[in-house]
Design an enzyme around this catalytic site. Structure first.
Site, PDB file in Angstrom:
ATOM      1  N   CYS A 132      33.140   3.892  -4.676  1.00 44.94           N
ATOM      2  CA  CYS A 132      32.988   5.204  -4.599  1.00 44.94           C
ATOM      3  C   CYS A 132      31.605   5.293  -3.896  1.00 44.94           C
ATOM      4  O   CYS A 132      31.501   7.029  -2.882  1.00 44.94           O
ATOM      5  CB  CYS A 132      33.356   6.007  -5.819  1.00 44.94           C
ATOM      6  SG  CYS A 132      32.968   5.133  -7.078  1.00 44.94           S
ATOM      7  N   HIS A 245      29.827  12.468  -8.040  1.00 46.59           N
ATOM      8  CA  HIS A 245      28.979  11.465  -7.355  1.00 46.59           C
ATOM      9  C   HIS A 245      27.380  12.079  -6.883  1.00 46.59           C
ATOM     10  O   HIS A 245      28.333  12.792  -5.496  1.00 46.59           O
ATOM     11  CB  HIS A 245      28.984  10.025  -6.874  1.00 46.59           C
ATOM     12  CG  HIS A 245      29.534   9.062  -7.667  1.00 46.59           C
ATOM     13  ND1 HIS A 245      30.064   9.513  -8.907  1.00 46.59           N
ATOM     14  CD2 HIS A 245      30.430   7.793  -7.191  1.00 46.59           C
ATOM     15  CE1 HIS A 245      29.878   8.371 -10.003  1.00 46.59           C
ATOM     16  NE2 HIS A 245      30.953   7.748  -8.727  1.00 46.59           N
TER      17      HIS A 245
END
Ligand code: A2P
Length: 341
Positions: A132, A245
């Site tokens: 990710c 994130h």
């Protein structure tokens, strides 16, 4: 695309698996039959897809017979074991784990960056979905790299707990509540309390002093950009955020480029939204990125300490673009360009 496909989601009851099912529905993937797979513990549990309740089945050696595309997010060990089993049955695997990413025969794909690599699915019948934190960084950097060449990347991440799965989402929730209620927080997932804390450790430490997550960012980026000349160093940090994130990314480019030119390149780039108006306190934040598919970039400015230095702040929903959406986009290329013929 007229052809319909038999699709399986392995890890259907997990945080990423759930989102994969939602993405398949939202993007109207051409599905004939959807099979939902998890452990025996989850067998019989029902998950809604396009108004239908689909029962979860136990993942076994025979699960993939008759399945065209298997999207996996059930951990590395499951992918390691069942990826080749599925491929042997003629099912093309799109794997979200780290199990196959660095296998030289397995393509590692971000559809906005290297869609051509999907063609190499036929080597092993497996395509890997990158980590990710790698995906969002490379979505933002690839267009700059193509234009002026990137010589060096220094990245520090601020990663949400959802990347660790459902149990970590529960852990942050429960610990936060416990601390606010002056109770002793229970610790099961991370080596330390995550509530009201930051952990400079994601995954295990390797002999070189870096964590596995940090080296994934280095090695996967080089593989996706097909350029081993870039120097990359990463520090990955878990923060008490549920979804999204964030990354502070510092780059040195080969040719000079101004912040305005970077902004213009990124405004044109696929999958990127520039959010950059510091005078109004406008910049990307995980609370805004959550639930969306783009990679958001802001705080674009010159690093005045080096020639050709640029700083960026890059935010994306780690469960969507960082995992589920990217996997479903890969499956779309596969279906449209390779399996429809
Ligand atoms: P289950 O819910 O039955 O344990 P998360 O990353 O959110 O923790 O989710 C992991 C997903 O992977 C879940 O759907 C989990 O199923 C599934 N899973 C984990 N191990 C296996 C396995 N050995 N076989 C099949 N599915 C697995």
């Amino acid at each position: 695309m007229d052809k319909l496909f038999n699709v399986a989601v392995a890890g259907a009851t997990g945080a990423v698996g759930n989102q994969m099912i939602a993405c398949l529905e939202e993007r109207d993937f051409p599905i004939k039959n959807l099979k939902l797979l998890a452990t025996a513990r989850s067998a019989g549990k029902k998950i809604r897809f396009k108004g239908e309740e689909i029962p979860v089945e136990e993942l076994t050696e025979t699960s993939f017979s008759g399945v065209d595309i298997g999207i996996f997010s059930a951990g590395g060990a499951t992918s390691q074991k069942y990826g080749p089993v599925a491929a042997k049955d003629g099912c093309v695997v799109v794997d979200n784990s780290a199990a196959w990413r660095m296998d030289p025969e397995v393509p590692l794909v971000i559809p906005e960056v290297n869609p051509h690599a999907v063609a190499r699915y036929s080597n092993k019948g497996i395509i890997a979905n990158p980590n990710c934190s790698t995906i969002q960084m490379v979505v933002a950097l690839a267009p700059i790299h193509r234009k002026v060449g990137i010589k060096r990347i220094v990245v520090s991440t601020y990663q949400a707990v959802s990347g660790t799965g459902k149990k970590a989402i529960d852990e942050l929730h429960n610990q936060t509540k416990a601390v606010l209620d002056s109770l002793e927080p229970e610790k099961n997932v991370y080596p330390h309390r995550i509530a009201f804390n930051c952990l400079p450790q994601i995954d295990v430490f390797l002999e070189n002093g870096y964590t596995k997550e940090e080296m994934k960012m280095v090695n996967e980026t080089l593989k996706i950009l097909e350029d081993d000349s870039i120097g990359i160093t990463a520090t990955t940090v878990r923060v008490p955020v549920f979804f999204g994130h964030s990354e502070s990314v510092n780059i040195e480019t080969r040719d000079p480029i101004s912040p305005d030119e970077v902004r213009a390149i990124l405004e044109d780039a696929q999958g990127v939204t520039v959010v950059d108006d510091p005078s109004k306190s406008i910049y990307p934040m995980p609370i805004d990125a959550a639930g969306r598919d783009d990679t958001f970039v802001g705080r674009i400015r010159a690093d005045e300490s080096v020639p050709n230095g640029i700083n960026l702040w890059v935010v994306s929903d780690n469960i969507r673009k960082g995992a589920a959406t990217n996997s479903v986009q890969i499956a779309e290329i596969l279906a449209q360009d390779y399996l429809s013929k």
